[in-house]
Design a protein around this motif. Structure first.
Motif, mmCIF file in Angstrom:
data_model
loop_
_atom_site.group_PDB
_atom_site.id
_atom_site.type_symbol
_atom_site.label_atom_id
_atom_site.label_comp_id
_atom_site.label_asym_id
_atom_site.label_seq_id
_atom_site.Cartn_x
_atom_site.Cartn_y
_atom_site.Cartn_z
ATOM 1 N N LEU A 83 -10.938 19.446 9.912
ATOM 2 C CA LEU A 83 -9.356 19.521 11.143
ATOM 3 C C LEU A 83 -8.769 18.814 10.261
ATOM 4 N N LEU A 84 -8.892 17.372 9.682
ATOM 5 C CA LEU A 84 -7.566 16.931 8.896
ATOM 6 C C LEU A 84 -7.935 17.253 6.821
ATOM 7 N N PRO A 85 -6.777 17.271 6.740
ATOM 8 C CA PRO A 85 -6.815 17.432 5.411
ATOM 9 C C PRO A 85 -7.710 16.407 4.385
ATOM 10 N N LYS A 86 -8.074 16.334 3.248
ATOM 11 C CA LYS A 86 -8.874 15.495 2.682
ATOM 12 C C LYS A 86 -7.566 14.333 1.625
ATOM 13 N N ASP A 87 -6.524 14.828 1.545
ATOM 14 C CA ASP A 87 -5.882 13.828 0.528
ATOM 15 C C ASP A 87 -5.046 13.081 1.714
ATOM 16 N N PRO A 88 -4.595 11.324 1.184
ATOM 17 C CA PRO A 88 -3.982 10.718 1.993
ATOM 18 C C PRO A 88 -2.655 11.020 2.722
ATOM 19 N N TYR A 89 -2.196 11.715 1.826
ATOM 20 C CA TYR A 89 -0.559 12.236 2.316
ATOM 21 C C TYR A 89 -0.401 13.146 3.480
ATOM 22 N N GLN A 90 -1.395 13.998 3.129
ATOM 23 C CA GLN A 90 -1.323 15.193 3.706
ATOM 24 C C GLN A 90 -1.977 14.572 5.245
ATOM 25 N N ARG A 91 -3.457 13.896 5.423
ATOM 26 C CA ARG A 91 -3.818 13.349 6.615
ATOM 27 C C ARG A 91 -2.280 12.595 7.126
ATOM 28 N N ALA A 92 -1.710 11.579 6.302
ATOM 29 C CA ALA A 92 -0.900 10.858 6.993
ATOM 30 C C ALA A 92 0.291 11.995 7.587
ATOM 31 N N MET A 93 1.316 13.301 7.164
ATOM 32 C CA MET A 93 1.519 14.141 7.469
ATOM 33 C C MET A 93 0.982 14.547 8.996
ATOM 34 N N ILE B 64 6.040 7.987 3.943
ATOM 35 C CA ILE B 64 5.210 7.590 5.096
ATOM 36 C C ILE B 64 6.165 7.043 6.076
ATOM 37 N N CYS B 65 5.503 7.584 7.127
ATOM 38 C CA CYS B 65 6.778 6.646 8.607
ATOM 39 C C CYS B 65 5.492 6.429 9.753
ATOM 40 N N GLU B 66 5.334 5.517 10.312
ATOM 41 C CA GLU B 66 4.924 5.102 11.948
ATOM 42 C C GLU B 66 4.041 3.789 11.183
ATOM 43 N N SER B 67 4.160 2.571 11.613
ATOM 44 C CA SER B 67 3.542 2.128 11.136
ATOM 45 C C SER B 67 2.018 1.354 11.181
ATOM 46 N N LEU B 68 1.205 2.360 12.103
ATOM 47 C CA LEU B 68 -0.433 2.123 12.323
ATOM 48 C C LEU B 68 -0.530 3.731 11.242
ATOM 49 N N ILE B 69 0.266 4.528 11.203
ATOM 50 C CA ILE B 69 0.010 5.451 10.533
ATOM 51 C C ILE B 69 0.024 5.502 8.798
ATOM 52 N N ILE B 70 0.834 4.194 8.695
ATOM 53 C CA ILE B 70 1.591 3.535 7.222
ATOM 54 C C ILE B 70 0.279 2.566 6.961
ATOM 55 N N VAL B 71 -0.441 1.822 7.623
ATOM 56 C CA VAL B 71 -1.758 0.949 7.816
ATOM 57 C C VAL B 71 -2.343 1.693 7.068
ATOM 58 N N GLN B 72 -2.837 3.146 7.710
ATOM 59 C CA GLN B 72 -4.156 3.577 6.987
ATOM 60 C C GLN B 72 -3.831 4.402 6.082
ATOM 61 N N TYR B 73 -2.920 4.905 5.311
ATOM 62 C CA TYR B 73 -2.551 5.463 4.333
ATOM 63 C C TYR B 73 -2.701 4.123 3.511
ATOM 64 N N ILE B 74 -2.140 3.386 3.729
ATOM 65 C CA ILE B 74 -2.742 2.400 2.187
ATOM 66 C C ILE B 74 -4.147 1.883 1.900
ATOM 67 N N ASP B 75 -4.946 2.186 3.327
ATOM 68 C CA ASP B 75 -6.298 1.729 3.525
ATOM 69 C C ASP B 75 -6.995 2.690 2.571
ATOM 70 N N GLU B 76 -6.500 4.353 3.164
ATOM 71 C CA GLU B 76 -7.307 5.049 2.098
ATOM 72 C C GLU B 76 -6.781 5.205 0.762
ATOM 73 N N VAL B 77 -5.864 4.523 -0.050
ATOM 74 C CA VAL B 77 -5.069 5.086 -0.500
ATOM 75 C C VAL B 77 -6.222 3.782 -2.021
ATOM 76 N N TRP B 78 -5.298 2.603 -1.225
ATOM 77 C CA TRP B 78 -5.761 1.596 -2.137
ATOM 78 C C TRP B 78 -7.085 0.523 -2.085
ATOM 79 N N LYS B 79 -8.350 2.063 -2.150
ATOM 80 C CA LYS B 79 -9.511 1.845 -1.117
ATOM 81 C C LYS B 79 -10.176 1.170 -1.580
#
Lengths: 217, 215
Positions: A83-93, B64-79
């Motif tokens: 359901l969610l994409p694999k790419d972290p940026y796309q997931r955040a979007m 990337i906006c919204e604090s908890l979404i940003i924190v999850q993004y950070i977790d996924e990128v710098w894994k």
């Protein structure tokens, strides 16, 4: 080990339907338990003591509440049909737009069915849906070629709920003049092979809305 | 290619602090830009046109906006370093559920304490403490919310700790008296360098609120 999946839901709720759509898209079998919101069972209150609401998914005895949280859980547990994409940026979007729908669009749309300051409520709702439409661009679904996380969270808008409420209440929000692309998307949504089997029975929904939002005699 | 990381933020924002904390946990270098919320920068309006709010993380030009979404993004990128969310899906769902609970309830209850008086303020204080007690119950006897390791849910809540002094002063009450276990947890978190350097000075938070609400 056998999987035991139960869902506490309400037939007309867009929130619990989201969870059903996700389970069906992934081919997960589950036991459906209809909840009487006027008379909540001890079991529901045990599984969701914090909010006392549906939907609640119970997987092998462990409860998960809040539909968007449940969707992510389902996506992480059953890997078929992501359901969610694999790419972290796309997931955040995707998470951003799901949050936008949940926290901004849904309350604004419910306000339109109320009786206070309806004109202003409709204007606001249209502005918010316009932003959502811009995000869609020329994609068939928010998820791209196929249904994804954001499409499911937008079920109230894509399914018959919004269309039927706006007709009964007598307001114009999602129309082909206002929001042509979003209308097109909603047609794709209701015609999707899995989604169309998982919408609430339309006549029952309309009857419910008439009682709740229709003009009083 | 070197990563370009920019954070648009407000020093006293508990939401912005969450992002600073996540970046600190991961050891990510970034450029900090303080926003004046009365005259928002062109960059902020361009990077967050929908909400026009901080925090916004800009990673290699993409916002990337919204604090908890940003924190999850950070977790996924710098894994590769300091995982913030647990690996088990059920534990992850619990962390997200409780973070959502905090976001739905805590700020508004706190705001009531700051901006009202008399009976309304008493109601705000009662609500605020009730929310903290539910969270304290969830913490139980664990060192951190998800167990042995500091993570996502601790990050979601600990930043509010920097506002406790302001709430206590304006509401004339002691949070520690009502929720000793939670304060114990907060002090444990504050011993981590990433936490102590990411949270705002409580006195500055208080001063900011006095000015913002004209108290």
């Amino acid at each position: 080990m056998g999987e035991e999946v139960k869902l506490f839901a309400v037939w007309g709720s867009p929130f619990s339907r989201r969870v059903e759509m996700a389970l069906k898209l992934k081919g997960v079998e589950y036991e459906y338990i209809e909840v009487d919101l006027q008379n909540k069972s001890d079991l529901l209150l045990k599984y969701n003591p914090v909010h006392k609401k549906i939907p609640v998914l119970v997987h092998n005895g462990k409860p998960i509440a809040e539909s968007v949280v449940i969707l992510e859980y389902i996506d992480e547990t059953w890997k078929g049909f992501p359901l969610l994409p694999k790419d972290p940026y796309q997931r955040a979007m995707a998470r951003f737009w799901a949050k936008f729908i949940e926290e901004k669009c849904m309350p604004a749309l419910f306000k339109c069915a109320g009786t206070e300051d309806r004109e202003k409520a409709v204007e606001e709702a249209c502005e918010l849906l316009k932003l959502l439409e811009n995000e869609l661009e020329d994609k068939k679904f928010f998820g791209g070629e196929n249904i994804g996380f954001v499409d499911i969270v937008a079920d109230f808008i894509g399914g018959y709920w919004l269309r039927d409420i706006q007709e009964i209440v007598g307001v114009k929000i999602l129309t082909r003049e206002n929001l042509p692309k979003l209308c097109e998307w909603s047609d794709e949504f209701v015609n999707h092979v899995v989604i169309k089997e998982n919408l609430p029975p339309r006549d029952k929904l309309i009857a419910y809305f008439r009682t709740r939002f229709g003009p009083k005699p | 290619m070197a990563d370009e990381v920019v954070l648009l933020d407000l020093y006293v924002s508990m939401y912005g602090m969450r992002v600073r904390l996540a970046l600190a946990e991961k050891g990510v270098k970034y450029e900090y830009k303080e926003e004046d919320l009365r005259t928002k920068s062109q960059l902020l309006l361009q990077m967050n046109p929908v909400h026009k709010k901080i925090p916004v993380l800009i990673h290699n030009g993409k916002p990337i906006c919204e604090s908890l979404i940003i924190v999850q993004y950070i977790d996924e990128v710098w894994k590769d370093k300091a995982p913030l969310l647990p690996s088990d899906p059920y534990q992850r769902a619990q962390a997200r559920f409780w973070a959502d609970f905090i976001d739905k309830k805590l700020y508004d209850a706190g705001k009531k304490i700051c901006t009202t008086k008399g009976e309304e303020q008493e109601a705000g204080k009662k609500e605020f403490i009730e929310i903290l007690k539910v969270l304290e119950g969830e913490l139980g006897d664990k060192p951190y919310f998800m167990g042995e390791r500091f993570g996502f849910l601790d990050i979601a809540l600990i930043t509010f700790y920097s506002w406790f002094h302001a709430y206590e002063t304006l509401g004339n009450f002691s949070i520690e008296a009502e929720c000793p276990k939670l304060i114990s947890w907060a002090k444990r978190c504050m011993q981590k360098e990433s936490v102590s350097k990411s949270l705002a000075d409580p006195k500055k938070v208080y001063e900011f609120l006095v000015v913002m609400y004209g108290l």
